[in-house]
Design a protein around this motif. Structure first.
Motif, PDB file in Angstrom:
ATOM      1  N   ILE A  22     -38.173  17.649 -22.145  1.00 52.09           N
ATOM      2  CA  ILE A  22     -38.740  18.850 -21.501  1.00 52.09           C
ATOM      3  C   ILE A  22     -38.987  19.944 -22.538  1.00 52.09           C
ATOM      4  CG2 ILE A  22     -38.252  20.735 -19.884  1.00 52.09           C
ATOM      5  CD1 ILE A  22     -36.674  18.704 -18.198  1.00 52.09           C
ATOM      6  N   ASN A  23     -38.012  20.147 -23.426  1.00 51.66           N
ATOM      7  CA  ASN A  23     -38.151  21.189 -24.452  1.00 51.66           C
ATOM      8  C   ASN A  23     -39.292  20.884 -25.423  1.00 51.66           C
ATOM      9  OD1 ASN A  23     -36.003  22.618 -23.378  1.00 51.66           O
ATOM     10  ND2 ASN A  23     -34.492  21.695 -24.739  1.00 51.66           N
ATOM     11  N   LEU A  24     -39.464  19.609 -25.765  1.00 50.31           N
ATOM     12  CA  LEU A  24     -40.552  19.213 -26.661  1.00 50.31           C
ATOM     13  C   LEU A  24     -41.911  19.493 -26.024  1.00 50.31           C
ATOM     14  CD1 LEU A  24     -41.543  17.862 -29.258  1.00 50.31           C
ATOM     15  CD2 LEU A  24     -41.356  15.641 -28.081  1.00 50.31           C
ATOM     16  N   ILE A  25     -42.055  19.152 -24.752  1.00 50.38           N
ATOM     17  CA  ILE A  25     -43.311  19.414 -24.031  1.00 50.38           C
ATOM     18  C   ILE A  25     -43.584  20.918 -23.960  1.00 50.38           C
ATOM     19  CG2 ILE A  25     -44.461  19.235 -21.790  1.00 50.38           C
ATOM     20  CD1 ILE A  25     -42.912  16.589 -21.371  1.00 50.38           C
ATOM     21  N   ALA A  26     -42.523  21.688 -23.715  1.00 43.27           N
ATOM     22  CA  ALA A  26     -42.669  23.150 -23.639  1.00 43.27           C
ATOM     23  C   ALA A  26     -43.097  23.735 -24.982  1.00 43.27           C
ATOM     24  CB  ALA A  26     -41.366  23.785 -23.174  1.00 43.27           C
ATOM     25  N   LEU A  27     -42.535  23.223 -26.067  1.00 43.03           N
ATOM     26  CA  LEU A  27     -42.899  23.710 -27.400  1.00 43.03           C
ATOM     27  C   LEU A  27     -44.370  23.451 -27.714  1.00 43.03           C
ATOM     28  CD1 LEU A  27     -39.775  22.732 -29.540  1.00 43.03           C
ATOM     29  CD2 LEU A  27     -40.686  25.043 -29.212  1.00 43.03           C
ATOM     30  N   ILE A  28     -44.877  22.299 -27.298  1.00 38.20           N
ATOM     31  CA  ILE A  28     -46.301  21.986 -27.512  1.00 38.20           C
ATOM     32  C   ILE A  28     -47.175  22.974 -26.742  1.00 38.20           C
ATOM     33  CG2 ILE A  28     -48.102  20.252 -27.169  1.00 38.20           C
ATOM     34  CD1 ILE A  28     -45.910  18.107 -27.539  1.00 38.20           C
ATOM     35  N   GLY A  29     -46.765  23.266 -25.490  1.00 34.49           N
ATOM     36  CA  GLY A  29     -47.516  24.248 -24.698  1.00 34.49           C
ATOM     37  C   GLY A  29     -47.457  25.630 -25.304  1.00 34.49           C
ATOM     38  N   LEU A  30     -46.293  25.997 -25.873  1.00 35.37           N
ATOM     39  CA  LEU A  30     -46.112  27.312 -26.496  1.00 35.37           C
ATOM     40  C   LEU A  30     -47.089  27.515 -27.652  1.00 35.37           C
ATOM     41  CD1 LEU A  30     -44.478  29.948 -26.890  1.00 35.37           C
ATOM     42  CD2 LEU A  30     -42.884  28.633 -28.291  1.00 35.37           C
ATOM     43  N   ILE A  31     -47.331  26.460 -28.421  1.00 33.40           N
ATOM     44  CA  ILE A  31     -48.240  26.550 -29.568  1.00 33.40           C
ATOM     45  C   ILE A  31     -49.659  26.891 -29.118  1.00 33.40           C
ATOM     46  CG2 ILE A  31     -49.277  25.228 -31.474  1.00 33.40           C
ATOM     47  CD1 ILE A  31     -46.670  23.606 -31.582  1.00 33.40           C
ATOM     48  N   LEU A 232     -38.567  29.562 -22.672  1.00 31.26           N
ATOM     49  CA  LEU A 232     -39.373  28.569 -23.380  1.00 31.26           C
ATOM     50  C   LEU A 232     -40.196  27.730 -22.404  1.00 31.26           C
ATOM     51  CD1 LEU A 232     -40.186  26.914 -25.890  1.00 31.26           C
ATOM     52  CD2 LEU A 232     -38.099  25.562 -25.562  1.00 31.26           C
ATOM     53  N   TRP A 233     -39.583  27.274 -21.331  1.00 31.14           N
ATOM     54  CA  TRP A 233     -40.294  26.461 -20.343  1.00 31.14           C
ATOM     55  C   TRP A 233     -41.432  27.246 -19.702  1.00 31.14           C
ATOM     56  CZ3 TRP A 233     -35.424  24.246 -17.372  1.00 31.14           C
ATOM     57  CH2 TRP A 233     -34.682  23.453 -18.257  1.00 31.14           C
ATOM     58  N   THR A 234     -41.187  28.540 -19.435  1.00 30.93           N
ATOM     59  CA  THR A 234     -42.225  29.371 -18.818  1.00 30.93           C
ATOM     60  C   THR A 234     -43.425  29.537 -19.752  1.00 30.93           C
ATOM     61  OG1 THR A 234     -40.495  30.602 -17.648  1.00 30.93           O
ATOM     62  CG2 THR A 234     -42.683  31.592 -17.715  1.00 30.93           C
ATOM     63  N   LEU A 235     -43.148  29.859 -21.011  1.00 26.48           N
ATOM     64  CA  LEU A 235     -44.232  30.015 -21.981  1.00 26.48           C
ATOM     65  C   LEU A 235     -44.962  28.693 -22.197  1.00 26.48           C
ATOM     66  CD1 LEU A 235     -42.481  32.323 -24.614  1.00 26.48           C
ATOM     67  CD2 LEU A 235     -44.282  32.974 -23.000  1.00 26.48           C
ATOM     68  N   GLY A 236     -44.210  27.597 -22.201  1.00 30.11           N
ATOM     69  CA  GLY A 236     -44.839  26.290 -22.344  1.00 30.11           C
ATOM     70  C   GLY A 236     -45.773  25.992 -21.187  1.00 30.11           C
ATOM     71  N   LEU A 237     -45.333  26.327 -19.971  1.00 35.63           N
ATOM     72  CA  LEU A 237     -46.176  26.113 -18.794  1.00 35.63           C
ATOM     73  C   LEU A 237     -47.426  26.989 -18.859  1.00 35.63           C
ATOM     74  CD1 LEU A 237     -46.537  24.721 -16.049  1.00 35.63           C
ATOM     75  CD2 LEU A 237     -45.207  26.582 -15.013  1.00 35.63           C
ATOM     76  N   MET A 238     -47.269  28.235 -19.322  1.00 37.13           N
ATOM     77  CA  MET A 238     -48.422  29.121 -19.475  1.00 37.13           C
ATOM     78  C   MET A 238     -49.425  28.522 -20.459  1.00 37.13           C
ATOM     79  SD  MET A 238     -46.640  32.923 -19.582  1.00 37.13           S
ATOM     80  CE  MET A 238     -48.199  33.792 -19.657  1.00 37.13           C
ATOM     81  N   GLY A 239     -48.906  27.979 -21.568  1.00 34.98           N
ATOM     82  CA  GLY A 239     -49.787  27.366 -22.563  1.00 34.98           C
ATOM     83  C   GLY A 239     -50.512  26.150 -22.024  1.00 34.98           C
ATOM     84  N   TRP A 240     -49.792  25.271 -21.328  1.00 34.43           N
ATOM     85  CA  TRP A 240     -50.408  24.061 -20.779  1.00 34.43           C
ATOM     86  C   TRP A 240     -51.421  24.381 -19.677  1.00 34.43           C
ATOM     87  CZ3 TRP A 240     -50.643  19.537 -22.893  1.00 34.43           C
ATOM     88  CH2 TRP A 240     -49.637  19.080 -23.742  1.00 34.43           C
ATOM     89  N   SER A 241     -51.189  25.442 -18.925  1.00 39.11           N
ATOM     90  CA  SER A 241     -52.095  25.797 -17.822  1.00 39.11           C
ATOM     91  C   SER A 241     -53.265  26.659 -18.281  1.00 39.11           C
ATOM     92  CB  SER A 241     -51.321  26.522 -16.718  1.00 39.11           C
ATOM     93  OG  SER A 241     -50.752  27.733 -17.210  1.00 39.11           O
ATOM     94  N   GLY A 242     -53.306  26.997 -19.578  1.00 38.32           N
ATOM     95  CA  GLY A 242     -54.423  27.781 -20.111  1.00 38.32           C
ATOM     96  C   GLY A 242     -54.330  29.260 -19.820  1.00 38.32           C
ATOM     97  N   ARG A 243     -53.172  29.756 -19.393  1.00 34.75           N
ATOM     98  CA  ARG A 243     -52.988  31.183 -19.113  1.00 34.75           C
ATOM     99  C   ARG A 243     -52.713  31.944 -20.399  1.00 34.75           C
ATOM    100  NH1 ARG A 243     -54.162  32.511 -13.686  1.00 34.75           N
ATOM    101  NH2 ARG A 243     -53.916  30.584 -12.515  1.00 34.75           N
TER     102      ARG A 243
END
Length: 708
Positions: A22-31, A232-243
């Protein structure tokens, strides 16, 4: 609870692998996350002034405009070398891709002159400029031995690189900048710093506060880790959702860390209490979840309600911040119930090296009618101050005095009385450059002389051009207008015909201030012209009116948001305890804290605006947590202790105060922000959290005596 704890102990390794994934996926979204600094998302989506402003921009082919003021040691109108230097500098600015043209004291050429390079500029040319009030009065000032000149730069691109290129060209001169894109560039720089530095600073602050409370740095670290991962999870979700991150949502990770860490602290406080009694690790986790698990879930829900109620605030940006902050708090709550039991179930030994701090046992003295009386007196005093709250928000007041944005604006205002302009679209029945409109605008200018600084309209520019360039004795005739138009065909330094469009013309007013009374007087005076049949319609707009409209609606939408969140929080407490009387008692400390907050804003002249308004939502969402933890713990010990109230108080008082002080200290990092409303939010939350916690510890033990 036993089944859940058994599941964790049996599947610990699998749960740790899942956590890492989960943390790895979130980090990718954060980038992939981006920063959005568009101020228009801050504004009401249904604003009539914003809609008319967009229409006028398209109609007159307007774009964002930069204002640059140069500070010079010598008078460019008398020193030829200084004039040539700035003339050449302006030509370099005009060559930037994205710059439309520049209106200034340094035009490319003038009618009757053929200037191709700075070498062609002569003393005669400067003498001519000194005679032309169109340039001299508008673009030149002398003050305190310094000489100041304005460059007005309409842009054809909103690329932030344009501002950077302009600043690079101006690096060897003293300059002051303003304008929407200039603000945007600085906003981007400021938000990037907030995003990089403030979440880690919030984490460290909470770590220090909880170390003092829990008596162990290690325990404090484990209590804050779930909230950090929630951010971290929130920022990752924002990144993955394009927000995108905005000026509002940049606070989401900070809020998540500061507010979401409360559950971790409460969990470990109870856990260590059981460990110190000699209970084994598995049983300690089980009993901790039994005694405080429901309260943790409820506090997460109520905090989410506080943020979600922001969807009723009339601003897309604030709605989005409320939504993502809700995700953050939710993730922090899930992470606490998931991560802490998983970590503790391993070979991790947690114990405190010293006793709790933040003892507020003195509040026991007020578990009586005296405490209720003091509570009522305090809220009455602050309630009487609430009607004096001011409502204000605009592009400039959001920046602190030490920022370049505010310094440059103040300097511009001190020299040229600069302000954000008001736009008026005059739709005419005759040709817009007809003399009749020149007379009407002159009369309007006289009528508004106490409310405005400048009033630019094409008829005045045309009249000045005719007299000073072509020696026309009176206002130009239609034939003379054609002569002037032909002479200006390749010279955009004089924005005459860009202010007309068909049978319409644009007036640009700079008001003495953007107060509500001034804007109303200007609007009412101008709209009186509609009564004359020479105007088909008159549309008044501009950012001062957009922000004034927002300031008017923010209070109504804020009151609606507060009322809805209070009702939902009350319902949540009632569902938890099934006792309407105790549910009512539970929100009494929260109501008192809200009144104290708003009263403090009035007393310290902190303006209520679209950002400081969110403090009420935070107070509702977080302030009610103290009552929930106290009520939940009391219900657990009600039939297990002879003095359940005393037992409850001794267990929850220190975590409650640690949480209140932790949140207050945590949000104190906002004082390092370049934005004024962040400091206001910090001040208000100190008042709100301390009052909510103290009121809870005084009132609820007294009210619980009446629980049958």
């Amino acid at each position: 609870m036993e089944k859940y704890v058994d599941f964790i102990f049996k599947n610990r390794k699998k749960l740790l692998i899942l956590l890492a994934l989960i943390n790895l996926i979130a980090l990718i979204g954060l980038i992939n996350i981006k920063i959005n600094v568009d101020m228009k998302t801050f504004l009401p989506s249904d604003s009539k002034y914003l809609k008319s402003y967009s229409i006028i921009e398209k109609k007159y082919d307007l774009s964002d405009q930069l204002i640059v003021m140069l500070e010079l040691e010598k008078n460019p109108l008398s020193d030829l070398d200084t004039y040539k230097k700035i003339w050449s500098l302006q030509r370099n600015l005009e060559n930037i891709d994205g710059v439309n043209f520049i209106s200034s004291l340094f035009p490319q050429t003038l009618p009757g002159y053929n200037i191709k390079t700075s070498k062609d500029i002569t003393e005669n040319f400067l003498n001519k400029l000194n005679e032309i009030t169109l340039f001299k009065d508008k673009f030149f000032k002398e003050k305190d031995g310094k000489y100041y000149t304005l460059l007005t730069i309409p842009l054809k691109s909103d690329d932030l690189d344009v501002v950077e290129q302009i600043e690079n060209i101006l690096k060897d001169v003293t300059y002051y900048g303003s304008g929407s894109l200039f603000f945007t560039k600085k906003l981007f720089d400021y938000l990037l710093r907030l995003f990089i530095f403030f979440p880690p600073l919030a984490f460290i602050t909470m770590l220090i506060i909880f170390s003092l409370q829990l008596g162990s740095k290690k325990v404090a670290l484990f209590s804050v880790i779930p909230a950090g991962l929630g951010a971290l999870w929130t920022l990752g979700l924002m990144g993955w959702s394009g927000r995108d991150l905005s000026i509002a949502s940049v606070l989401v990770p900070i809020f998540t860390i500061i507010m979401g860490s409360a559950d971790g602290m409460h969990f470990l406080t109870h856990y260590i209490e059981y460990i110190e009694k000699g209970v084994d690790k598995k049983s300690a986790i089980t009993e901790t979840l039994k005694s405080t698990g429901i309260a943790m879930i409820m506090t997460t829900i109520t905090t989410i309600i506080g943020f979600l109620s922001m969807i009723f605030i009339n601003s897309n940006m604030m709605k989005e911040m409320g939504l993502w902050a809700s995700f953050g708090i939710g993730f922090a709550g899930i992470a606490t119930l998931y991560i802490l039991p998983v970590i503790i179930s391993g070979n991790v030994e947690l114990k405190r090296k010293r006793t709790h701090m933040f003892d507020v046992s003195f509040t026991k003295k007020f578990w009586n009618k005296k405490g209720v009386f003091i509570y009522l007196v305090i809220i009455l005093i602050f309630a009487l101050s609430i009607p004096f709250i001011t409502v204000k928000f605009d592009q400039i007041s959001m920046f602190k005095d030490y920022t370049k944005v505010k310094k440059d604006f103040n300097k511009l205002n001190s020299i040229f009385q600069f302000n954000i302009p008001v736009m008026i679209d005059f739709q005419t029945s005759k040709e817009p450059l007809d003399k009749i409109y020149y007379n009407e605008m002159n009369n309007l200018k006289k009528e508004l002389q106490n409310e405005i600084i400048t009033f630019n309209y094409p008829q005045e520019i045309l009249n000045t051009m005719g007299k000073e360039f072509f020696n026309f004795k009176v206002y130009p005739t239609p034939i003379q207008v054609l002569i002037i138009k032909n002479a200006l065909k390749n010279n955009q330094s004089v924005p005459l015909f860009s202010l007309t469009s068909g049978k319409s013309y644009l007036g640009i007013i700079t008001t003495v201030d953007n107060s509500k009374n001034t804007l109303i007087k200007v609007k009412n005076t101008i709209e009186k012209l509609k009564e004359k049949n020479i105007f088909k319609d008159i549309i008044i707009t501009g950012m001062p009116y957009v922000f004034s409209e927002m300031n008017t609606t923010v209070l109504n939408s804020q009151m609606q948001s507060i009322l809805i969140s209070l009702i939902l929080v009350f319902i949540s407490i009632f569902i938890m305890i099934r006792n309407i009387k105790i549910a009512f008692f539970g929100i009494m400390p929260l109501l008192g804290a809200l009144i104290v907050e708003f009263g403090t804003m009035a007393l310290f002249k902190i303006p209520l605006n679209i950002q400081s308004a969110l403090m009420a939502n935070i107070t509702i969402g977080v302030g009610i947590d103290y009552a929930i933890h106290m009520i939940g713990t009391y219900r657990y010990y009600k039939n297990k202790s002879k003095n359940a109230i005393e037992k409850t108080f001794n267990i929850v008082q220190k975590p409650i105060m640690a949480n209140a002080l932790g949140l207050a200290f945590g949000l104190s990092i906002l004082n390092f922000s370049p934005f004024t409303f962040h400091t206001y939010l910090s001040i208000i939350m100190w008042v709100g959290m301390i009052s909510a916690s103290i009121f809870t510890l005084i009132l609820l033990p007294y009210f619980m005596k009446y629980d049958k």
